[in-house]
Design a protein around this motif. Structure first.
Motif, PDB file in Angstrom:
ATOM      1  N   MET A 190       0.844  -0.986  -0.085  1.00  0.00           N
ATOM      2  CA  MET A 190       0.019   0.116  -0.300  1.00  0.00           C
ATOM      3  C   MET A 190       0.606   1.317  -0.028  1.00  0.00           C
ATOM      4  SD  MET A 190      -2.662   1.239   2.600  1.00  0.00           S
ATOM      5  CE  MET A 190      -3.649  -0.001   2.762  1.00  0.00           C
ATOM      6  N   ARG A 191       1.609   1.255   1.169  1.00  0.00           N
ATOM      7  CA  ARG A 191       2.900   2.214   0.768  1.00  0.00           C
ATOM      8  C   ARG A 191       3.401   2.601  -0.986  1.00  0.00           C
ATOM      9  NH1 ARG A 191       9.294   2.358   3.271  1.00  0.00           N
ATOM     10  NH2 ARG A 191       9.790   3.873   2.165  1.00  0.00           N
ATOM     11  N   GLN A 192       3.981   1.536  -0.935  1.00  0.00           N
ATOM     12  CA  GLN A 192       4.091   1.982  -2.578  1.00  0.00           C
ATOM     13  C   GLN A 192       3.288   2.314  -3.606  1.00  0.00           C
ATOM     14  OE1 GLN A 192       6.943  -1.719  -4.409  1.00  0.00           O
ATOM     15  NE2 GLN A 192       6.974  -0.281  -6.392  1.00  0.00           N
ATOM     16  N   ALA A 193       1.840   1.833  -3.568  1.00  0.00           N
ATOM     17  CA  ALA A 193       0.852   2.148  -4.426  1.00  0.00           C
ATOM     18  C   ALA A 193       0.754   4.100  -4.004  1.00  0.00           C
ATOM     19  CB  ALA A 193      -0.246   1.582  -4.324  1.00  0.00           C
TER      20      ALA A 193
ATOM     21  N   GLU B 185       3.569   6.147  -5.361  1.00  0.00           N
ATOM     22  CA  GLU B 185       3.905   6.570  -6.656  1.00  0.00           C
ATOM     23  C   GLU B 185       2.716   6.958  -7.228  1.00  0.00           C
ATOM     24  OE1 GLU B 185       6.343   2.430  -7.927  1.00  0.00           O
ATOM     25  OE2 GLU B 185       4.580   1.887  -8.049  1.00  0.00           O
ATOM     26  N   ARG B 186       1.532   7.609  -6.122  1.00  0.00           N
ATOM     27  CA  ARG B 186       0.024   8.323  -7.082  1.00  0.00           C
ATOM     28  C   ARG B 186      -0.574   7.619  -7.583  1.00  0.00           C
ATOM     29  NH1 ARG B 186       0.385  13.494  -5.535  1.00  0.00           N
ATOM     30  NH2 ARG B 186      -1.300  13.037  -5.691  1.00  0.00           N
ATOM     31  N   PHE B 187      -0.933   6.014  -7.281  1.00  0.00           N
ATOM     32  CA  PHE B 187      -1.684   5.223  -7.497  1.00  0.00           C
ATOM     33  C   PHE B 187      -2.894   5.179  -7.568  1.00  0.00           C
ATOM     34  CE2 PHE B 187       1.536   3.935 -10.158  1.00  0.00           C
ATOM     35  CZ  PHE B 187       1.406   3.392 -11.264  1.00  0.00           C
ATOM     36  N   ILE B 188      -2.889   4.999  -5.955  1.00  0.00           N
ATOM     37  CA  ILE B 188      -4.514   5.584  -4.945  1.00  0.00           C
ATOM     38  C   ILE B 188      -3.948   7.002  -4.041  1.00  0.00           C
ATOM     39  CG2 ILE B 188      -4.906   3.066  -4.896  1.00  0.00           C
ATOM     40  CD1 ILE B 188      -3.138   2.786  -1.971  1.00  0.00           C
ATOM     41  N   LEU B 189      -4.279   7.159  -2.984  1.00  0.00           N
ATOM     42  CA  LEU B 189      -4.279   8.400  -2.219  1.00  0.00           C
ATOM     43  C   LEU B 189      -3.937   7.606  -0.153  1.00  0.00           C
ATOM     44  CD1 LEU B 189      -7.431  10.842  -2.769  1.00  0.00           C
ATOM     45  CD2 LEU B 189      -4.504  10.689  -3.849  1.00  0.00           C
TER      46      LEU B 189
ATOM     47  N   SER C  93     -10.358   2.125   2.489  1.00  0.00           N
ATOM     48  CA  SER C  93      -9.252   2.602   1.324  1.00  0.00           C
ATOM     49  C   SER C  93     -10.835   2.554  -0.242  1.00  0.00           C
ATOM     50  CB  SER C  93      -8.829   0.919   0.784  1.00  0.00           C
ATOM     51  OG  SER C  93      -8.056   0.759   1.696  1.00  0.00           O
ATOM     52  N   ARG C  94     -11.927   2.958   0.473  1.00  0.00           N
ATOM     53  CA  ARG C  94     -13.383   2.818  -0.271  1.00  0.00           C
ATOM     54  C   ARG C  94     -12.978   5.161  -0.988  1.00  0.00           C
ATOM     55  NH1 ARG C  94     -13.100  -0.562  -2.849  1.00  0.00           N
ATOM     56  NH2 ARG C  94     -11.825  -1.376  -0.506  1.00  0.00           N
ATOM     57  N   LEU C  95     -11.547   5.129  -0.381  1.00  0.00           N
ATOM     58  CA  LEU C  95     -11.329   6.818  -0.085  1.00  0.00           C
ATOM     59  C   LEU C  95     -10.407   6.837  -1.514  1.00  0.00           C
ATOM     60  CD1 LEU C  95     -12.357   8.583   2.967  1.00  0.00           C
ATOM     61  CD2 LEU C  95     -13.938   8.747   0.460  1.00  0.00           C
ATOM     62  N   ASN C  96      -9.531   5.527  -1.944  1.00  0.00           N
ATOM     63  CA  ASN C  96      -8.185   5.594  -1.948  1.00  0.00           C
ATOM     64  C   ASN C  96      -7.899   5.948  -3.455  1.00  0.00           C
ATOM     65  OD1 ASN C  96      -8.425   3.452  -2.601  1.00  0.00           O
ATOM     66  ND2 ASN C  96      -6.724   3.033  -0.790  1.00  0.00           N
ATOM     67  N   ARG C  97      -9.264   5.641  -4.506  1.00  0.00           N
ATOM     68  CA  ARG C  97      -8.672   6.297  -5.253  1.00  0.00           C
ATOM     69  C   ARG C  97      -9.110   7.351  -6.291  1.00  0.00           C
ATOM     70  NH1 ARG C  97      -9.719   1.113  -3.304  1.00  0.00           N
ATOM     71  NH2 ARG C  97     -10.480  -0.586  -4.620  1.00  0.00           N
ATOM     72  N   THR C  98      -8.315   7.178  -7.743  1.00  0.00           N
ATOM     73  CA  THR C  98      -7.149   8.412  -7.908  1.00  0.00           C
ATOM     74  C   THR C  98      -8.468   9.345  -9.297  1.00  0.00           C
ATOM     75  OG1 THR C  98      -5.971   7.541  -9.475  1.00  0.00           O
ATOM     76  CG2 THR C  98      -4.856   8.224  -7.031  1.00  0.00           C
ATOM     77  N   HIS C  99      -8.392  10.727  -8.782  1.00  0.00           N
ATOM     78  CA  HIS C  99      -9.015  11.150 -10.144  1.00  0.00           C
ATOM     79  C   HIS C  99      -9.102  12.426 -10.325  1.00  0.00           C
ATOM     80  CE1 HIS C  99     -12.354  13.233 -11.850  1.00  0.00           C
ATOM     81  NE2 HIS C  99     -13.365  11.423 -12.364  1.00  0.00           N
ATOM     82  N   PRO C 100      -8.945  13.499 -11.841  1.00  0.00           N
ATOM     83  CA  PRO C 100      -8.581  14.465 -11.704  1.00  0.00           C
ATOM     84  C   PRO C 100      -9.146  14.971 -10.722  1.00  0.00           C
ATOM     85  CG  PRO C 100      -8.768  12.976 -14.114  1.00  0.00           C
ATOM     86  CD  PRO C 100      -9.528  11.944 -12.761  1.00  0.00           C
TER      87      PRO C 100
END
Length: 727
Positions: free
Chosen positions: A358-361, A364-368, A551-558
C-alpha cells in the motif's frame, strides 16, 4: 532503441545525474522534443523509457504535454518486498541496472513482447515492473516446484491486479515442463466482477490466438463441466458459486491438474455473500465465517476468504493449485496460501509470495493516502471551536450559549451528527474534485442507516439545502427490509427509501444528483467510486475491515488531491494499528492550529521568501489566466535562486518546514474556516514552490569547488512521473 530483427520495439532516453540531468529531463524531452507523429513513435516502438541511475519511468503513448509516464521501479525494498517508491540502494552499481540486466535481457524481452504486450485500437498495454516481476516469479517457482504449491499475491489497490491476473492465467495455461508436457490442463479464474471478466477475456484473448482457448462461464454448471472436461478451453473464467463443480471434478478426474486463480472480489454486503455461499461451503464452514465476522468485525469477502475455508475443510485436492490475489489477506488466507518461513526461534510465519505494498501504491500516486487527513470527532471538536491566532475574551452568557450549542452536537445526538456531516460537506467537501466530490456515511446497523438517512434528509430540508441551483441529496444502502423498532407497522427497504431499485444505486450515485451515501455493511468493500472524497464513520472498525472500509476513498481522479475522514467511533491508534499490517508504516495526521503559525514563522525567518513576490505570484495563480503564468514562474525563480545559495543543512531544514506547512495547512483547512490571509498566501505560494526543481548555483572557492557541494544533488522525481524539484 531496442530492436528485434531490425524492427524497433522500444526507445529509451538515458540521463546521468552527474552531469546535472535526471529522469525528469528525459521525460521533458519526450514531451517537447519528440514528434508523436514520427513513424517510430506513432506505430513502431510500443514503449518509451525515461531512465537515470536512480529511477525509471515508461509510457506507451507520446501525446506532447499530456504524455503520462508511469513508474517502472522495483520499490525501495526490492522486487516483491515491502517498501515504497523508488529502487533499493545498489552499492555495486546503478540502482536501475535491473532494467538492462533483467527486463531488457534478450530472452526476457522476447518473452515480454510475446506474453505481455497487447495492442488494441492503436493503444498498447505494457506491464508495470511489479506486474511483470510477479508473473515471472510465479512461472519460475511453478517450473521449479511443479503443481500442488499454493501461492498468495498481496497487491494493493492501484496495482493493476486485473491485468496481473490476466497475464498470469495466460502464462500458466501455456506452461510446459522439461518433458514438454503442460503443467496444468486448465487454468480457472474465480471472480464475481463483471468488469474483470470482460477485461480479462479481452486481455487474454489478445495474447492468445487459438480460437476458443478462453471460455467465460455465463450459463450453468453443465457449461462449466463441459469446459473443464473438453480440450478447447485452456483458460476458464467462472464465478465463486460454481467453484464446487471445479473441486468435484478435480477430485474425480485422476491425472488432471488445475490452476485456480482466485480474485478477492469483495462482496458489497456480508449478508448477501453469506447467502451466496450455500452452494460453496458446508453449514459448519458458513458458521465459522459468521463467527469470524461477529468476533472480529471483518466481514466476509468473496474469493480468497471463502476459497481458503473451502480448501482447508476439504484438505485441498492435489489436483488444484491455488494462486490467490488479495490486498488484505486474513490469517487463514495467509496460512493456507502463504509461504512458510521458520525464524531463528523455530517459530513459523506465513508471508505472501509476492508483495506490492500500500505504501508503494500511495507513493507512486496510484492511490491516495486515506490516513493523511484522518481525524477523530474529539480532535475535530477541538479544532472547529478554536479561533486561530488569538485567545479571545467573550461574555460569559455568550460562552455558555456557544458551549451549549456544541454539547447539543455531541455525537450521542443523531440530529447533531447529521448537522456536522451536512455542514462539513457543504463547507469543505463539496468543492473538491472539481466540484464533483461525494461522501459516505458508515453506520453500525441497518436501523442506524435508516435513522441517519432520515436525520440528514430532515436537516437538509430544514435548512432549505434541497432546493435552489445546487440541491443536496442523500441515498441509503442496506440489504433486505426491516421493521421500525419504535413503530413495527413501518417497514423500510433501500428501494423504498431511495425511490428506485438497488441495482441502480451505483449509477445514480455516480451522477450529479446525489452527494451523500449512508451505508450499513453495503459498499464498504469492493465499491470503486473515484469521486468519493470524504467519509464519516460512526461504527467500530477493526483489522481488515477498517482498511477495506477507509480504502473506498483511495481511488484517484482528475482534480482529487486528498481525502478526509471524520471518525465518531474509533481512535487514531486503533485505525493506525489496523493499517500497520498492510502498509509497512504510516501515521494518521494530527495538527494543532499553532502548528501552522510556528511553521510560518520558521519559513519566513529563513530569509528566502519575499512578501511582495508571493503576492504577485498568488494573484497570478488565482486569476486562472494562462497569460499570467509567466508571472508565477518569475517570482518562484527568485525564491529558488535564494534557496540555491543556502548550504545543504539549511536547504534540508527549509524543505522540511515547507513540506510540513503545506500538509498541516491542507489538513486544518478541511476543518477550520481560515480568515488569515497570510497563511493562505503562504500555502498557495508554498504549494507551487514545492514543485520547482532546485537550481545548483556553483561559486568556486580557491579549490574550485563550492564548500559542502562537491557533487550536485540527486534529482527528485514526481511519483506520477512529472518534474518534482528538490524543494
Amino acid at each position: 532503441m531496442l530492436v528485434v530483427n531490425g524492427i524497433p520495439t522500444a526507445t529509451a532516453e538515458l540521463k546521468n545525474t552527474l552531469t546535472q540531468q535526471g529522469v525528469q529531463d528525459a521525460m521533458r524531452q519526450y514531451r517537447t522534443d519528440r514528434n508523436p507523429a514520427d513513424l517510430i513513435f506513432r506505430s513502431r516502438a510500443f514503449v518509451h523509457f525515461a531512465v537515470d541511475p536512480h529511477r525509471a519511468y515508461m509510457t506507451t503513448r507520446l501525446e506532447r504535454d499530456r504524455t503520462r509516464f508511469l513508474p517502472f521501479n522495483q520499490g525501495t525494498g526490492g522486487p516483491g518486498q515491502q517498501g515504497g517508491d523508488g529502487n533499493p540502494l545498489a552499492p555495486a552499481g546503478y540502482a536501475t541496472s535491473y532494467l538492462w540486466e533483467e527486463v531488457w535481457q534478450r530472452d526476457a524481452w522476447l518473452d515480454l513482447i510475446g506474453s505481455f504486450v497487447h495492442a488494441e485500437d492503436g493503444k498498447f498495454l505494457f506491464p508495470r515492473y511489479h506486474q511483470w516481476h510477479a508473473v515471472r516469479s510465479i512461472i519460475a517457482a511453478t517450473l521449479r516446484d511443479g503443481a500442488g504449491v499454493n501461492r498468495l499475491i498481496q497487491h494493493s489497490a492501484g496495482s493493476g491486479k486485473s491485468n496481473t491476473i490476466a497475464w498470469t492465467a495466460h502464462a500458466l495455461s501455456r506452461l510446459h515442463n522439461e518433458a514438454n508436457q503442460p503443467i496444468f490442463d486448465k487454468v480457472v479464474v474465480i471472480t464475481d466482477r463483471v468488469v474483470l471478466d470482460r477485461q480479462l477475456q479481452d486481455t487474454v484473448a489478445g495474447l492468445e490466438h487459438t480460437p476458443g482457448a478462453v471460455k467465460r462461464i455465463d450459463k450453468d454448471s453443465a457449461q462449466l463441466k463441459d469446459a473443464l472436461s473438453g480440450h478447447a478451453a485452456r483458460v476458464i473464467i467462472t464465478t465463486l458459486q460454481k467453484f464446487p463443480v471445479v473441486a468435484e471434478l478435480a477430485a474425480d478426474v485422476v491425472g488432471k491438474s488445475f490452476a485456480v486463480l482466485v480474485d478477492e472480489a469483495h462482496s458489497s454486503t456480508s449478508g448477501e455473500s453469506i447467502k451466496q455461499l450455500q452452494a460453496v461451503l458446508s453449514a459448519g464452514e458458513i458458521a465459522d465465517l459468521q463467527a469470524e465476522e461477529s468476533e472480529d468485525d471483518e466481514g466476509v469477502d468473496l474469493g480468497t476468504d471463502v476459497i481458503a475455508h473451502s480448501a482447508a475443510a476439504r484438505r485441498a485436492s492435489k489436483n488444484l493449485t491455488y494462486v490467490a490475489f488479495t490486498a488484505t489477506p486474513k490469517p487463514k488466507t495467509l496460512n493456507l496460501f502463504g509461504e512458510k518461513l521458520t525464524g531463528a526461534d523455530g517459530k513459523d510465519t506465513y508471508v505472501p509470495f509476492h508483495l506490492y505494498s500500500m505504501r508503494q501504491a500511495i507513493e507512486e500516486r496510484f492511490i491516495l493516502d486515506v490516513l493523511a487527513n484522518y481525524t477523530t470527532y474529539s480532535t475535530y471538536f477541538k479544532l472547529a471551536t478554536t479561533e486561530p491566532g488569538a485567545d479571545l475574551e467573550v461574555r460569559v452568557d455568550e460562552a455558555r450559549a456557544e458551549l451549549a450549542r456544541f454539547v447539543s452536537l455531541h455525537p450521542t445526538n443523531l440530529r447533531g451528527k447529521a448537522e456536522i456531516i451536512v455542514e462539513h460537506f457543504r463547507a469543505k467537501t463539496r468543492g473538491k474534485v472539481n466540484g464533483q466530490a461525494k461522501a459516505m456515511v458508515v453506520t453500525r446497523s441497518r436501523v442506524h442507516a435508516v435513522r441517519y438517512k432520515q436525520a440528514i434528509d430532515a436537516y437538509i430540508a430544514e435548512k432549505g439545502y434541497d432546493s435552489g441551483p445546487r440541491p443536496l441529496r442523500a441515498l441509503v444502502a442496506f440489504s433486505g427490509s426491516l421493521s421500525d423498532p419504535d413503530a413495527p407497522e413501518l417497514t423500510y427497504s433501500e428501494p423504498m427509501m431511495n425511490g428506485f431499485g438497488e441495482a441502480e444505486l451505483p449509477g445514480r450515485f455516480a451522477g450529479a444528483d446525489y452527494h451523500l451515501l449512508v451505508v450499513a455493511e453495503k459498499y464498504q468493500t469492493g465499491f470503486d467510486q473515484p469521486l468519493l472524497h470524504t467519509m464519516y464513520v460512526d461504527k467500530k472498525l477493526a483489522g481488515v475491515k477498517a482498511v477495506q472500509t477507509l480504502s473506498r476513498l483511495n481511488r484517484t481522479h482528475p482534480g482529487k488531491d486528498d481525502t478526509f475522514v471524520l471518525d465518531f467511533a474509533n481512535s487514531v491508534e486503533e485505525i493506525q494499528d489496523a493499517f500497520a499490517d498492510f502498509y509497512e508504516s504510516t501515521a494518521a495526521y494530527a495538527a494543532e492550529p499553532n502548528d501552522a503559525y510556528n511553521l510560518q514563522h520558521t519559513l519566513m525567518a529563513a530569509n528566502i521568501l519575499d512578501v511582495e513576490e508571493m503576492d504577485l505570484a498568488v494573484q497570478a495563480l488565482l486569476s486562472g489566466q494562462q497569460s499570467r503564468q509567466h508571472v508565477v514562474y518569475a517570482q518562484l525563480g527568485k525564491t529558488v535562486a535564494r534557496f540555491a545559495d543556502l548550504d545543504t543543512d539549511d536547504q534540508d531544514a527549509f524543505r522540511g518546514a515547507l513540506t510540513a506547512y503545506v500538509r498541516a495547512y491542507a489538513f486544518l483547512a478541511q476543518i477550520m474556516t481560515w480568515t488569515d490571509r497570510e497563511l493562505e498566501r503562504l500555502y498557495l505560494f508554498g504549494k507551487a514552490l514545492a514543485t520547482q526543481p532546485a537550481q545548483v548555483r556553483v561559486r568556486p572557492d580557491a579549490a574550485g569547488v563550492r564548500p559542502g557541494r562537491a557533487h550536485p544533488p540527486a534529482q527528485r522525481v514526481d511519483r506520477r512521473g512529472g518534474e518534482r524539484g528538490a524543494l
